[in-house]
Design an enzyme around this catalytic site. Structure first.
Site, PDB file in Angstrom:
ATOM      1  N   ARG A 104       0.835  -1.191   0.000  1.00 21.29           N
ATOM      2  CA  ARG A 104       0.000   0.000   0.000  1.00 21.29           C
ATOM      3  C   ARG A 104       0.878   1.252   0.000  1.00 21.29           C
ATOM      4  O   ARG A 104       1.727   1.409   0.885  1.00 21.29           O
ATOM      5  CB  ARG A 104      -0.874  -0.009   1.253  1.00 21.29           C
ATOM      6  N   THR A 108      -0.743   7.662  -1.133  1.00 20.11           N
ATOM      7  CA  THR A 108      -2.062   7.556  -1.787  1.00 20.11           C
ATOM      8  C   THR A 108      -2.952   6.499  -1.129  1.00 20.11           C
ATOM      9  O   THR A 108      -4.162   6.491  -1.337  1.00 20.11           O
ATOM     10  CB  THR A 108      -1.905   7.156  -3.268  1.00 20.11           C
ATOM     11  N   ASP A 200      -3.953 -10.197  12.268  1.00 18.47           N
ATOM     12  CA  ASP A 200      -3.194 -10.109  11.016  1.00 18.47           C
ATOM     13  C   ASP A 200      -2.897 -11.529  10.517  1.00 18.47           C
ATOM     14  O   ASP A 200      -2.129 -12.275  11.148  1.00 18.47           O
ATOM     15  CB  ASP A 200      -1.896  -9.340  11.245  1.00 18.47           C
ATOM     16  N   ASP A 203       0.888 -12.345   9.863  1.00 14.66           N
ATOM     17  CA  ASP A 203       1.652 -12.491  11.105  1.00 14.66           C
ATOM     18  C   ASP A 203       1.314 -13.794  11.818  1.00 14.66           C
ATOM     19  O   ASP A 203       2.199 -14.481  12.350  1.00 14.66           O
ATOM     20  CB  ASP A 203       1.350 -11.319  12.052  1.00 14.66           C
TER      21      ASP A 203
HETATM   22  N1  URA Z   1      -5.455  -8.130   6.871  1.00 17.08           N
HETATM   23  C1  URA Z   1      -5.370  -8.967   7.917  1.00 17.08           C
HETATM   24  O1  URA Z   1      -4.491  -9.802   7.983  1.00 17.08           O
HETATM   25  N2  URA Z   1      -6.292  -8.854   8.895  1.00 17.08           N
HETATM   26  C2  URA Z   1      -7.297  -7.958   8.866  1.00 17.08           C
HETATM   27  O2  URA Z   1      -8.115  -7.929   9.778  1.00 17.08           O
HETATM   28  C3  URA Z   1      -7.356  -7.086   7.770  1.00 17.08           C
HETATM   29  C4  URA Z   1      -6.422  -7.184   6.773  1.00 17.08           C
END
Ligand code: URA
Length: 209
Positions: A104, A108, A200, A203
């Site tokens: 990302r 922007t 995430d 992760d």
């Molecule tokens: N990406 C993720 O890994 N978890 C989220 O909640 C949103 C985007």
């Protein structure tokens, strides 16, 4: 919702519950994501075309049905999409795997392509994009755009958890794309995480944080 399929098979829902649990460690998380991907592949391939042929059993000839040779492509979005690849390949071993990497742009906030390696005949394949979390929908919509630019016309998106905002964003740009998910959660929080989600996904798959 049109073109959105919530896969509510009890095994998918049970495993998703374990995946969500913050006490589930990376090893188990990876195994569960792979298992759910197998089950989701089974559900999402329900309408694959069949053709009739004949085989000889030890007893005699049998009219049978086999897949009519539709070529498939699996496209994980890096990095969390990788967690679903092996599960998909267990059921669709002949599928080719293309990879799309997006980050990302901090100014922007738009997704920018940093890696893209696709099968050369991507336009002839039935494609399934993999991304466990459909959050804002920015990455998924960009991945669809990249595939359409290469001539792809048959694209599905498979995720574990979708936010309503992500579904809307993808369908605003690409209403033709069928979305398969195990859950539509409540919303996104101010950091772009799905609530309640699972945290995430990258992760948790790879033990980074
Ligand atoms: N990406 C993720 O890994 N978890 C989220 O909640 C949103 C985007």
């Amino acid at each position: 919702m049109e073109n959105v399929f919530v896969l509510d098979h009890p095994l998918i829902q049970h495993k998703l519950a374990l995946i969500r649990d913050e006490n589930t460690g990376s090893k188990e998380f990876r195994e569960l994501v792979e298992e759910v991907a197998v089950l989701m592949a089974y559900e999402a391939t329900r309408n694959m075309p069949l053709e009739e042929t004949e085989v000889k059993t030890p007893v005699g000839p049998a009219k049978v049905k086999v897949l009519s040779g539709k070529k498939m492509g699996i496209i994980p979005i890096l990095r969390a999409g990788l967690g679903m690849v092996n599960g998909m390949l267990k059921l669709i071993p002949a599928a080719r795997v293309g990879h799309i990497g997006l980050y990302r742009d901090p100014d922007t906030l738009l997704p920018v392509e940093y890696y893209c390696k696709l099968p050369s005949d991507v336009s002839e394949r039935e494609l399934i994009i993999l991304d466990p979390m459909l959050a804002t929908g920015g990455s998924a919509a960009k991945a669809v755009e990249i595939l359409k630019e290469k001539g792809a016309t048959n694209i599905k998106l498979m995720c574990l958890i979708a936010a309503p905002e992500g579904i809307e964003a993808v369908h605003e740009k690409h209403p033709d794309v069928e979305i398969y998910t195990a859950s539509i959660d409540e919303k996104l929080n101010s950091h772009g995480y799905i609530v309640p989600g699972l945290g995430d996904a990258g992760d948790r798959l790879y033990g980074t944080k």
